[in-house]
Design a protein around this motif. Structure first.
Motif, PDB file in Angstrom:
ATOM      1  N   LEU A 124       0.823  -1.200   0.000  1.00  0.00           N
ATOM      2  CA  LEU A 124       0.000   0.000   0.000  1.00  0.00           C
ATOM      3  C   LEU A 124       0.865   1.261   0.000  1.00  0.00           C
ATOM      4  O   LEU A 124       0.579   2.216  -0.739  1.00  0.00           O
ATOM      5  CB  LEU A 124      -0.926  -0.004   1.220  1.00  0.00           C
ATOM      6  CG  LEU A 124      -1.834   1.221   1.358  1.00  0.00           C
ATOM      7  CD1 LEU A 124      -2.750   1.371   0.143  1.00  0.00           C
ATOM      8  CD2 LEU A 124      -2.647   1.137   2.648  1.00  0.00           C
ATOM      9  N   ALA A 125       1.915   1.282   0.830  1.00  0.00           N
ATOM     10  CA  ALA A 125       2.781   2.457   0.892  1.00  0.00           C
ATOM     11  C   ALA A 125       3.410   2.751  -0.471  1.00  0.00           C
ATOM     12  O   ALA A 125       3.468   3.909  -0.910  1.00  0.00           O
ATOM     13  CB  ALA A 125       3.870   2.250   1.941  1.00  0.00           C
ATOM     14  N   LYS A 127       2.251   1.843  -3.381  1.00  0.00           N
ATOM     15  CA  LYS A 127       1.182   2.231  -4.302  1.00  0.00           C
ATOM     16  C   LYS A 127       0.811   3.701  -4.098  1.00  0.00           C
ATOM     17  O   LYS A 127       0.623   4.455  -5.073  1.00  0.00           O
ATOM     18  CB  LYS A 127      -0.036   1.328  -4.078  1.00  0.00           C
ATOM     19  CG  LYS A 127      -1.245   1.636  -4.957  1.00  0.00           C
ATOM     20  CD  LYS A 127      -2.367   0.637  -4.683  1.00  0.00           C
ATOM     21  CE  LYS A 127      -3.647   1.003  -5.428  1.00  0.00           C
ATOM     22  NZ  LYS A 127      -3.477   0.919  -6.896  1.00  0.00           N
ATOM     23  N   VAL A 128       0.692   4.124  -2.854  1.00  0.00           N
ATOM     24  CA  VAL A 128       0.311   5.499  -2.543  1.00  0.00           C
ATOM     25  C   VAL A 128       1.368   6.486  -3.007  1.00  0.00           C
ATOM     26  O   VAL A 128       1.068   7.522  -3.622  1.00  0.00           O
ATOM     27  CB  VAL A 128       0.036   5.655  -1.032  1.00  0.00           C
ATOM     28  CG1 VAL A 128      -0.075   7.136  -0.652  1.00  0.00           C
ATOM     29  CG2 VAL A 128      -1.239   4.923  -0.634  1.00  0.00           C
ATOM     30  N   LYS A 129       2.625   6.196  -2.702  1.00  0.00           N
ATOM     31  CA  LYS A 129       3.702   7.145  -2.982  1.00  0.00           C
ATOM     32  C   LYS A 129       4.321   6.979  -4.359  1.00  0.00           C
ATOM     33  O   LYS A 129       5.048   7.865  -4.825  1.00  0.00           O
ATOM     34  CB  LYS A 129       4.796   7.016  -1.912  1.00  0.00           C
ATOM     35  CG  LYS A 129       4.353   7.473  -0.530  1.00  0.00           C
ATOM     36  CD  LYS A 129       3.957   8.945  -0.542  1.00  0.00           C
ATOM     37  CE  LYS A 129       3.569   9.442   0.824  1.00  0.00           C
ATOM     38  NZ  LYS A 129       3.131  10.863   0.786  1.00  0.00           N
ATOM     39  N   GLY A 130       4.092   5.841  -5.008  1.00  0.00           N
ATOM     40  CA  GLY A 130       4.695   5.626  -6.312  1.00  0.00           C
ATOM     41  C   GLY A 130       6.199   5.465  -6.254  1.00  0.00           C
ATOM     42  O   GLY A 130       6.904   5.788  -7.218  1.00  0.00           O
ATOM     43  N   ARG A 131       6.699   4.967  -5.133  1.00  0.00           N
ATOM     44  CA  ARG A 131       8.145   4.757  -4.943  1.00  0.00           C
ATOM     45  C   ARG A 131       8.382   3.344  -4.429  1.00  0.00           C
ATOM     46  O   ARG A 131       7.465   2.717  -3.882  1.00  0.00           O
ATOM     47  CB  ARG A 131       8.713   5.761  -3.937  1.00  0.00           C
ATOM     48  CG  ARG A 131       8.356   7.213  -4.215  1.00  0.00           C
ATOM     49  CD  ARG A 131       8.898   8.109  -3.100  1.00  0.00           C
ATOM     50  NE  ARG A 131       8.133   9.356  -3.057  1.00  0.00           N
ATOM     51  CZ  ARG A 131       7.737   9.953  -1.944  1.00  0.00           C
ATOM     52  NH1 ARG A 131       8.038   9.410  -0.756  1.00  0.00           N
ATOM     53  NH2 ARG A 131       7.052  11.070  -1.994  1.00  0.00           N
ATOM     54  N   ALA A 202       9.371   5.471   0.107  1.00  0.00           N
ATOM     55  CA  ALA A 202       7.918   5.556   0.223  1.00  0.00           C
ATOM     56  C   ALA A 202       7.496   5.575   1.682  1.00  0.00           C
ATOM     57  O   ALA A 202       6.525   6.234   2.050  1.00  0.00           O
ATOM     58  CB  ALA A 202       7.261   4.380  -0.485  1.00  0.00           C
ATOM     59  N   ALA A 203       8.234   4.828   2.514  1.00  0.00           N
ATOM     60  CA  ALA A 203       7.806   4.653   3.895  1.00  0.00           C
ATOM     61  C   ALA A 203       8.969   4.251   4.785  1.00  0.00           C
ATOM     62  O   ALA A 203      10.034   3.827   4.299  1.00  0.00           O
ATOM     63  CB  ALA A 203       6.706   3.591   3.976  1.00  0.00           C
ATOM     64  N   GLU A 286      -7.341   8.553   3.730  1.00  0.00           N
ATOM     65  CA  GLU A 286      -6.889   9.071   2.446  1.00  0.00           C
ATOM     66  C   GLU A 286      -5.920   8.126   1.730  1.00  0.00           C
ATOM     67  O   GLU A 286      -5.640   8.296   0.534  1.00  0.00           O
ATOM     68  CB  GLU A 286      -6.231  10.448   2.616  1.00  0.00           C
ATOM     69  CG  GLU A 286      -5.020  10.475   3.519  1.00  0.00           C
ATOM     70  CD  GLU A 286      -5.335  10.776   4.971  1.00  0.00           C
ATOM     71  OE1 GLU A 286      -4.447  11.293   5.664  1.00  0.00           O
ATOM     72  OE2 GLU A 286      -6.484  10.498   5.402  1.00  0.00           O
ATOM     73  N   LEU A 287      -5.424   7.125   2.456  1.00  0.00           N
ATOM     74  CA  LEU A 287      -4.531   6.142   1.835  1.00  0.00           C
ATOM     75  C   LEU A 287      -5.300   4.974   1.224  1.00  0.00           C
ATOM     76  O   LEU A 287      -4.691   4.098   0.591  1.00  0.00           O
ATOM     77  CB  LEU A 287      -3.547   5.595   2.874  1.00  0.00           C
ATOM     78  CG  LEU A 287      -2.698   6.625   3.625  1.00  0.00           C
ATOM     79  CD1 LEU A 287      -1.758   5.914   4.595  1.00  0.00           C
ATOM     80  CD2 LEU A 287      -1.923   7.511   2.672  1.00  0.00           C
TER      81      LEU A 287
END
Length: 435
Positions: A124-125, A127-131, A202-203, A286-287
């Motif tokens: 998920l992280a 996917k959200v950040k694109g990194r 990303a995380a 929002e994630l």
């Protein structure tokens, strides 16, 4: 008496088995803080299913709820379908855990194990950040599948992957550099330097107390600094609360004492209450950018676990008493460990990690929070000997740390003061008799 025959385990089961080697007997039943083998020997449990049995074995309240549900032919396997058991759990979790703590999280059921939750968090992280890059910490443990291993520090466990573990970068955990440099100095420098080789993460994934890593306890101010760093640098903060959540450190979530709100939280082990497989991924609304079915699993709807999880929340978290009890039991453990360490003769300092050669140092040290504690020996082989002797005396303990140098205490949160005192006396005797 000699241990019960283990022939079928030794001849048929894989060599990968581990706990049974340290506890060579065949367990038959368990209740509360005790296990009983088939020969009638009694063992006090300071292991608690590696943290999956915070409410003890066959807790009668949870057992009654489970039996009633099964006897009425309640849904057992539900994938992610709507069921009455899932609804009851979600409502209880929202009312008893999330709302009183002002936590806005969405809830996801990624699969039945902790490593399932970690894999979903990393996915998920990214996917959200694109990194792709994720930062973890020295001596971390996050699971045994490939993504989780990539953010795990233990060399032995990492080697088992058999392939390169990529897209994970370790940073020093709290106390790793003995306070010789400011917190996050290296991390900040790498983020600032375009020539550092660290891609924008990303995380960041962290345990507030590293269980398998040796009961390393992060300071509240260090965790707050990490949360602020993540905010400033546009990185998601993932707290792995799989072993330390559900009250192990006192509060329901181990990060509560630091006053932080992670972007993503992983829960497993004792969230099911009864030792039944269950895990959760919690994240800010929002994630929640998943497409339907984009992450799934056959056993993510373990309804019997929903039933016992709900019963555990109702029985132990509605009034706040368990947190107070756990902190009180923790003080009892700390006093005992302090006395054990005070009685041990000092060893030459060169035998202790991060010490100055030639000067005497303590033979052991202790650390922990709530009802998770570690007793670390300067003699790296001592912890295993202590655990072996404790087993002979009727106490189940395991080691942790990169070299197995720490005796790990993880009793059920429901243990009585008398049972806890009994186990601590056995531990003290085991330390004395392995000198």
């Amino acid at each position: 008496m000699p241990p019960a025959p283990l022939s079928v385990f030794e001849t048929l089961e894989s060599e990968v088995r581990s706990y049974c080697r340290g506890w060579p007997t065949v367990f038959d039943r368990a209740q509360g803080s005790h296990l009983y083998d088939e020969d009638g020997h009694t063992y006090l449990d300071f292991f608690a299913g590696a943290g999956a049995l915070n409410y003890g074995h066959n807790n009668p309240v949870l057992k009654r709820a489970l039996i009633d549900y099964i006897e009425r032919d309640g849904i057992t396997h539900g994938l992610d379908m709507g069921t009455t058991a899932k609804r009851a759990f979600l409502e209880a979790f929202q009312e008893i855990v999330l709302r009183p703590r002002d936590l806005p999280y969405k809830v996801m059921f990624p699969g039945p194990t902790g490593t399932n939750a970690v894999e979903a968090a990393l996915k998920l992280a990214r996917k959200v950040k694109g990194r792709e890059a994720v930062v973890s910490f020295t001596n971390a443990f996050h699971g045994m599948s490939l993504g989780a291993l990539a953010v795990t520090g233990n060399a032995f466990k990492r080697a088992g992957a058999g392939i390169p573990l990529v897209h994970g970068t370790p940073m020093p955990y709290d106390h790793y550099l003995d306070g010789q440099v400011p917190d996050f100095l290296w991390f900040e420098r790498l983020l600032e330097d375009r020539g550092s080789g660290l891609n924008q993460p990303a995380a960041v994934i962290v345990e507030t107390v590293q269980g398998e890593g040796g009961i390393n306890v992060a300071r509240a101010e260090w965790l707050r600094g990490l949360a602020e760093l993540c905010r400033r640098r546009d990185m998601l903060l993932i707290v792995d609360d799989i072993q330390m959540g559900c009250g192990r450190t006192g509060p329901f979530f181990s990060f509560e004492a630091a006053g932080i709100t992670p972007d993503i939280v992983t829960l497993s082990k004792s969230i099911g209450g009864y030792g039944l497989p269950m895990s959760l991924l919690l994240f800010r609304p929002e994630l929640d950018i998943w497409e339907p079915g984009e992450h799934n699993g056959t056993f993510r709807g373990n309804n019997p676990a929903f039933v016992t999880a709900t019963a555990a929340l109702d029985a132990y978290w509605a009034d706040g008493q368990l947190e107070k009890q756990t902190l009180a039991r923790g003080e009892q453990v700390e006093q005992a460990l302090r006395a054990i360490c005070a009685e041990l003769p000092p060893l030459p300092r060169q035998h202790a990690a991060g010490s100055t050669p030639g000067q005497p140092g303590p033979g052991a040290s202790y650390r922990g929070r709530g009802l998770v504690w570690g007793l670390e020996f300067a003699d790296r082989d001592r912890a295993s000997a202590v655990c072996a002797r404790a087993f002979e005396l009727g106490l189940l303990l395991e080691t942790s740390g990169p070299q197995g140098e720490v005796v790990k205490l993880l009793p059920p949160l429901t243990i009585s003061p008398g049972e806890l005192d009994e186990g601590l006396r056995i531990l003290a005797r085991s330390v004395h008799e392995t000198a």
